[in-house]
Design a protein around this motif. Sequence first.
Motif, PDB file in Angstrom:
ATOM      1  N   VAL A   6      43.668  24.022  34.909  1.00 24.30           N
ATOM      2  CA  VAL A   6      43.569  22.819  35.415  1.00 24.30           C
ATOM      3  C   VAL A   6      42.593  22.037  34.814  1.00 24.30           C
ATOM      4  N   ALA A   9      44.262  20.831  31.642  1.00 23.31           N
ATOM      5  CA  ALA A   9      45.351  19.743  32.036  1.00 23.31           C
ATOM      6  C   ALA A   9      44.672  18.297  32.409  1.00 23.31           C
ATOM      7  N   THR A  10      43.476  18.328  32.870  1.00 22.64           N
ATOM      8  CA  THR A  10      42.507  17.186  33.260  1.00 22.64           C
ATOM      9  C   THR A  10      42.273  16.416  31.907  1.00 22.64           C
ATOM     10  N   ASN A  13      44.451  13.866  30.098  1.00 21.21           N
ATOM     11  CA  ASN A  13      44.674  12.429  30.935  1.00 21.21           C
ATOM     12  C   ASN A  13      43.714  11.513  30.453  1.00 21.21           C
ATOM     13  N   ASN A  64      45.920  16.296  43.166  1.00 20.12           N
ATOM     14  CA  ASN A  64      45.854  17.842  42.929  1.00 20.12           C
ATOM     15  C   ASN A  64      47.016  18.750  42.635  1.00 20.12           C
ATOM     16  N   LYS A  67      48.314  17.926  39.260  1.00 16.00           N
ATOM     17  CA  LYS A  67      47.660  18.634  38.235  1.00 16.00           C
ATOM     18  C   LYS A  67      47.773  20.175  38.258  1.00 16.00           C
ATOM     19  N   ARG A  68      48.131  20.884  39.475  1.00 14.66           N
ATOM     20  CA  ARG A  68      48.634  22.186  39.477  1.00 14.66           C
ATOM     21  C   ARG A  68      49.864  22.473  38.778  1.00 14.66           C
TER      22      ARG A  68
END
Length: 99
Positions: A6, A9-10, A13, A64, A67-68
């Motif tokens: 996670v 993944a952030t 961005n 969220n 994001k998951r």
Amino acid sequence: MFRSVVKQATIFNRPNWELQQWRVIRVKVRNNNLDQALFLMQRKMQSSGTERLIKLEQLHHIKNSEKRVLARKILEHKIHSQELARKLKSILIKKVRYK
């Protein structure tokens, strides 16, 4: 492990101007057919990955749950590529042994 994915993944961005690559996409408009030119431009953007980069550099809040989902896709892609690498390695080892 899931939390680290996670976090990865952030990271995607956030805009990272140092690593950003400028990509030039040129499309010719023939016979004043703008619809066809826009269609071709969209296809070129998809194939070059420019569209994906634009989506990844969103500046608004991402939920969220999104994001998951993104983290799960990244994890599945990583696992799939590792499996393909293992299969390719075993194939190459067999070829080298039986030459």
